[in-house]
Design a protein around this motif. Structure first.
Motif, PDB file in Angstrom:
ATOM      1  N   VAL A  36       0.800  -1.220   0.000  1.00 35.12           N
ATOM      2  CA  VAL A  36       0.000   0.000   0.000  1.00 35.12           C
ATOM      3  C   VAL A  36       0.837   1.275   0.000  1.00 35.12           C
ATOM      4  O   VAL A  36       0.305   2.368  -0.136  1.00 35.12           O
ATOM      5  CB  VAL A  36      -0.965   0.052   1.205  1.00 35.12           C
ATOM      6  N   ALA A  37       2.138   1.159   0.155  1.00 35.75           N
ATOM      7  CA  ALA A  37       2.977   2.352   0.302  1.00 35.75           C
ATOM      8  C   ALA A  37       2.838   3.308  -0.880  1.00 35.75           C
ATOM      9  O   ALA A  37       2.623   4.508  -0.689  1.00 35.75           O
ATOM     10  CB  ALA A  37       4.436   1.954   0.499  1.00 35.75           C
ATOM     11  N   ALA A  38       2.941   2.803  -2.086  1.00 23.14           N
ATOM     12  CA  ALA A  38       2.910   3.672  -3.267  1.00 23.14           C
ATOM     13  C   ALA A  38       1.606   4.457  -3.349  1.00 23.14           C
ATOM     14  O   ALA A  38       1.608   5.639  -3.704  1.00 23.14           O
ATOM     15  CB  ALA A  38       3.131   2.850  -4.531  1.00 23.14           C
ATOM     16  N   ALA A  39       0.498   3.815  -2.996  1.00 24.07           N
ATOM     17  CA  ALA A  39      -0.803   4.485  -3.067  1.00 24.07           C
ATOM     18  C   ALA A  39      -0.916   5.611  -2.042  1.00 24.07           C
ATOM     19  O   ALA A  39      -1.587   6.610  -2.286  1.00 24.07           O
ATOM     20  CB  ALA A  39      -1.924   3.472  -2.853  1.00 24.07           C
ATOM     21  N   HIS A  40      -0.260   5.460  -0.888  1.00 25.14           N
ATOM     22  CA  HIS A  40      -0.360   6.456   0.179  1.00 25.14           C
ATOM     23  C   HIS A  40       0.710   7.549   0.105  1.00 25.14           C
ATOM     24  O   HIS A  40       0.544   8.598   0.730  1.00 25.14           O
ATOM     25  CB  HIS A  40      -0.262   5.774   1.547  1.00 25.14           C
ATOM     26  N   LEU A  41       1.785   7.310  -0.610  1.00 21.10           N
ATOM     27  CA  LEU A  41       2.912   8.253  -0.606  1.00 21.10           C
ATOM     28  C   LEU A  41       2.551   9.685  -0.985  1.00 21.10           C
ATOM     29  O   LEU A  41       2.990  10.608  -0.295  1.00 21.10           O
ATOM     30  CB  LEU A  41       4.054   7.727  -1.478  1.00 21.10           C
ATOM     31  N   PRO A  42       1.783   9.934  -2.045  1.00 19.39           N
ATOM     32  CA  PRO A  42       1.458  11.332  -2.366  1.00 19.39           C
ATOM     33  C   PRO A  42       0.728  12.046  -1.221  1.00 19.39           C
ATOM     34  O   PRO A  42       1.048  13.191  -0.890  1.00 19.39           O
ATOM     35  CB  PRO A  42       0.583  11.219  -3.615  1.00 19.39           C
ATOM     36  N   ASP A  43      -0.225  11.359  -0.593  1.00 23.47           N
ATOM     37  CA  ASP A  43      -0.956  11.939   0.537  1.00 23.47           C
ATOM     38  C   ASP A  43      -0.016  12.177   1.720  1.00 23.47           C
ATOM     39  O   ASP A  43      -0.023  13.251   2.318  1.00 23.47           O
ATOM     40  CB  ASP A  43      -2.109  11.015   0.948  1.00 23.47           C
ATOM     41  N   TRP A  44       0.790  11.180   2.055  1.00 24.73           N
ATOM     42  CA  TRP A  44       1.726  11.318   3.174  1.00 24.73           C
ATOM     43  C   TRP A  44       2.698  12.462   2.935  1.00 24.73           C
ATOM     44  O   TRP A  44       2.988  13.233   3.838  1.00 24.73           O
ATOM     45  CB  TRP A  44       2.487  10.027   3.411  1.00 24.73           C
ATOM     46  N   ALA A  45       3.198  12.572   1.705  1.00 21.75           N
ATOM     47  CA  ALA A  45       4.159  13.638   1.390  1.00 21.75           C
ATOM     48  C   ALA A  45       3.500  15.008   1.516  1.00 21.75           C
ATOM     49  O   ALA A  45       4.127  15.960   2.003  1.00 21.75           O
ATOM     50  CB  ALA A  45       4.727  13.442  -0.013  1.00 21.75           C
ATOM     51  N   SER A  46       2.240  15.132   1.107  1.00 20.53           N
ATOM     52  CA  SER A  46       1.568  16.435   1.214  1.00 20.53           C
ATOM     53  C   SER A  46       1.273  16.777   2.677  1.00 20.53           C
ATOM     54  O   SER A  46       1.272  17.947   3.045  1.00 20.53           O
ATOM     55  CB  SER A  46       0.287  16.455   0.382  1.00 20.53           C
ATOM     56  N   ARG A  47       1.056  15.774   3.500  1.00 20.96           N
ATOM     57  CA  ARG A  47       0.723  16.010   4.912  1.00 20.96           C
ATOM     58  C   ARG A  47       1.952  16.151   5.811  1.00 20.96           C
ATOM     59  O   ARG A  47       1.908  16.905   6.786  1.00 20.96           O
ATOM     60  CB  ARG A  47      -0.168  14.879   5.422  1.00 20.96           C
ATOM     61  N   ALA A  48       3.018  15.410   5.514  1.00 18.47           N
ATOM     62  CA  ALA A  48       4.188  15.422   6.400  1.00 18.47           C
ATOM     63  C   ALA A  48       5.439  15.977   5.742  1.00 18.47           C
ATOM     64  O   ALA A  48       6.377  16.359   6.440  1.00 18.47           O
ATOM     65  CB  ALA A  48       4.468  14.003   6.904  1.00 18.47           C
ATOM     66  N   GLY A  49       5.465  15.992   4.408  1.00 21.97           N
ATOM     67  CA  GLY A  49       6.660  16.422   3.685  1.00 21.97           C
ATOM     68  C   GLY A  49       7.508  15.224   3.290  1.00 21.97           C
ATOM     69  O   GLY A  49       7.753  14.342   4.114  1.00 21.97           O
ATOM     70  N   TRP A  50       7.922  15.184   2.046  1.00 24.29           N
ATOM     71  CA  TRP A  50       8.690  14.038   1.570  1.00 24.29           C
ATOM     72  C   TRP A  50      10.035  13.926   2.284  1.00 24.29           C
ATOM     73  O   TRP A  50      10.544  12.829   2.485  1.00 24.29           O
ATOM     74  CB  TRP A  50       8.875  14.084   0.047  1.00 24.29           C
ATOM     75  N   GLU A  51      10.598  15.064   2.706  1.00 25.74           N
ATOM     76  CA  GLU A  51      11.889  15.038   3.393  1.00 25.74           C
ATOM     77  C   GLU A  51      11.789  14.280   4.713  1.00 25.74           C
ATOM     78  O   GLU A  51      12.722  13.587   5.112  1.00 25.74           O
ATOM     79  CB  GLU A  51      12.404  16.453   3.673  1.00 25.74           C
ATOM     80  N   LYS A  52      10.644  14.416   5.379  1.00 21.08           N
ATOM     81  CA  LYS A  52      10.441  13.723   6.655  1.00 21.08           C
ATOM     82  C   LYS A  52      10.198  12.230   6.432  1.00 21.08           C
ATOM     83  O   LYS A  52      10.586  11.401   7.252  1.00 21.08           O
ATOM     84  CB  LYS A  52       9.262  14.355   7.396  1.00 21.08           C
ATOM     85  N   LEU A  53       9.561  11.890   5.332  1.00 24.74           N
ATOM     86  CA  LEU A  53       9.262  10.485   5.029  1.00 24.74           C
ATOM     87  C   LEU A  53      10.478   9.691   4.586  1.00 24.74           C
ATOM     88  O   LEU A  53      10.581   8.504   4.873  1.00 24.74           O
ATOM     89  CB  LEU A  53       8.214  10.399   3.909  1.00 24.74           C
ATOM     90  N   LEU A  54      11.384  10.323   3.878  1.00 28.08           N
ATOM     91  CA  LEU A  54      12.530   9.622   3.283  1.00 28.08           C
ATOM     92  C   LEU A  54      13.581   9.333   4.351  1.00 28.08           C
ATOM     93  O   LEU A  54      14.152  10.250   4.935  1.00 28.08           O
ATOM     94  CB  LEU A  54      13.129  10.454   2.148  1.00 28.08           C
ATOM     95  N   ASN A  55      13.831   8.062   4.590  1.00 29.98           N
ATOM     96  CA  ASN A  55      14.807   7.640   5.591  1.00 29.98           C
ATOM     97  C   ASN A  55      16.191   7.543   4.942  1.00 29.98           C
ATOM     98  O   ASN A  55      16.502   6.568   4.275  1.00 29.98           O
ATOM     99  CB  ASN A  55      14.403   6.285   6.189  1.00 29.98           C
ATOM    100  N   THR A  56      16.992   8.581   5.163  1.00 29.57           N
ATOM    101  CA  THR A  56      18.333   8.615   4.581  1.00 29.57           C
ATOM    102  C   THR A  56      19.385   8.095   5.556  1.00 29.57           C
ATOM    103  O   THR A  56      20.577   8.171   5.270  1.00 29.57           O
ATOM    104  CB  THR A  56      18.702  10.044   4.139  1.00 29.57           C
ATOM    105  N   ARG A  57      18.952   7.568   6.702  1.00 26.42           N
ATOM    106  CA  ARG A  57      19.899   7.058   7.691  1.00 26.42           C
ATOM    107  C   ARG A  57      19.928   5.532   7.736  1.00 26.42           C
ATOM    108  O   ARG A  57      20.757   4.955   8.423  1.00 26.42           O
ATOM    109  CB  ARG A  57      19.534   7.611   9.067  1.00 26.42           C
ATOM    110  N   GLY A  58      19.027   4.894   7.019  1.00 32.06           N
ATOM    111  CA  GLY A  58      18.908   3.442   7.083  1.00 32.06           C
ATOM    112  C   GLY A  58      19.798   2.715   6.095  1.00 32.06           C
ATOM    113  O   GLY A  58      20.423   3.303   5.210  1.00 32.06           O
ATOM    114  N   LEU A  59      19.829   1.415   6.260  1.00 28.25           N
ATOM    115  CA  LEU A  59      20.654   0.539   5.433  1.00 28.25           C
ATOM    116  C   LEU A  59      20.249   0.594   3.963  1.00 28.25           C
ATOM    117  O   LEU A  59      21.104   0.591   3.073  1.00 28.25           O
ATOM    118  CB  LEU A  59      20.551  -0.895   5.962  1.00 28.25           C
ATOM    119  N   MET A  60      18.953   0.679   3.701  1.00 31.51           N
ATOM    120  CA  MET A  60      18.485   0.699   2.307  1.00 31.51           C
ATOM    121  C   MET A  60      19.033   1.914   1.567  1.00 31.51           C
ATOM    122  O   MET A  60      19.432   1.807   0.408  1.00 31.51           O
ATOM    123  CB  MET A  60      16.948   0.698   2.274  1.00 31.51           C
ATOM    124  N   TRP A  61      19.071   3.072   2.210  1.00 30.21           N
ATOM    125  CA  TRP A  61      19.602   4.277   1.580  1.00 30.21           C
ATOM    126  C   TRP A  61      21.066   4.068   1.203  1.00 30.21           C
ATOM    127  O   TRP A  61      21.509   4.445   0.124  1.00 30.21           O
ATOM    128  CB  TRP A  61      19.455   5.473   2.515  1.00 30.21           C
TER     129      TRP A  61
END
Length: 113
Positions: A36-61
């Motif tokens: 479900v992540a892809a479907a919710h991402l635009p809404d989450w980004a508008s509500r919280a900001g994409w910078e806050k959503l993007l985890n740049t400290r984790g292993l995947m990054w």
């Protein structure tokens, strides 16, 4: 209230324990399994900001190529998070009125009580 995240994540476990210990009812959604992540991402980004959503400290990054990590703007961030849901900071708690990204006991206590 829905809590989105990945079941085996330590931060998720801390957040869910806090919610249970404080009697806060919630529905858990594993966004990797439910897809479900892809479907919710635009809404989450508008509500919280994409910078806050993007985890740049984790292993995947750290596993991303230099090209993938360079020049990140909102569109690129949303594409990367849809492709690699582990890049979404966890948990994402949606109360219906507000979106809380990440976990801190103090923040949860202030916003949920």
């Amino acid at each position: 209230m829905k809590v989105y995240g990945i079941k085996n994540c330590d931060t998720m476990k801390k957040a869910m324990n806090w919610l249970a210990d404080n009697g806060v009812a919630y529905e858990f959604v594993d966004y990797k399994k439910a897809g479900v992540a892809a479907a919710h991402l635009p809404d989450w980004a508008s509500r919280a900001g994409w910078e806050k959503l993007l985890n740049t400290r984790g292993l995947m990054w750290k596993k991303l190529s230099d090209d993938e990590r360079s020049g990140v703007d909102e569109a690129k961030a949303l594409t990367l998070m849809a492709q690699y849901p582990s890049l979404i900071k966890r948990p994402v708690l949606d109360t219906g009125k507000q979106l809380i990204v990440g976990f801190s006991p103090e923040n949860y206590a202030e916003l949920l009580k």
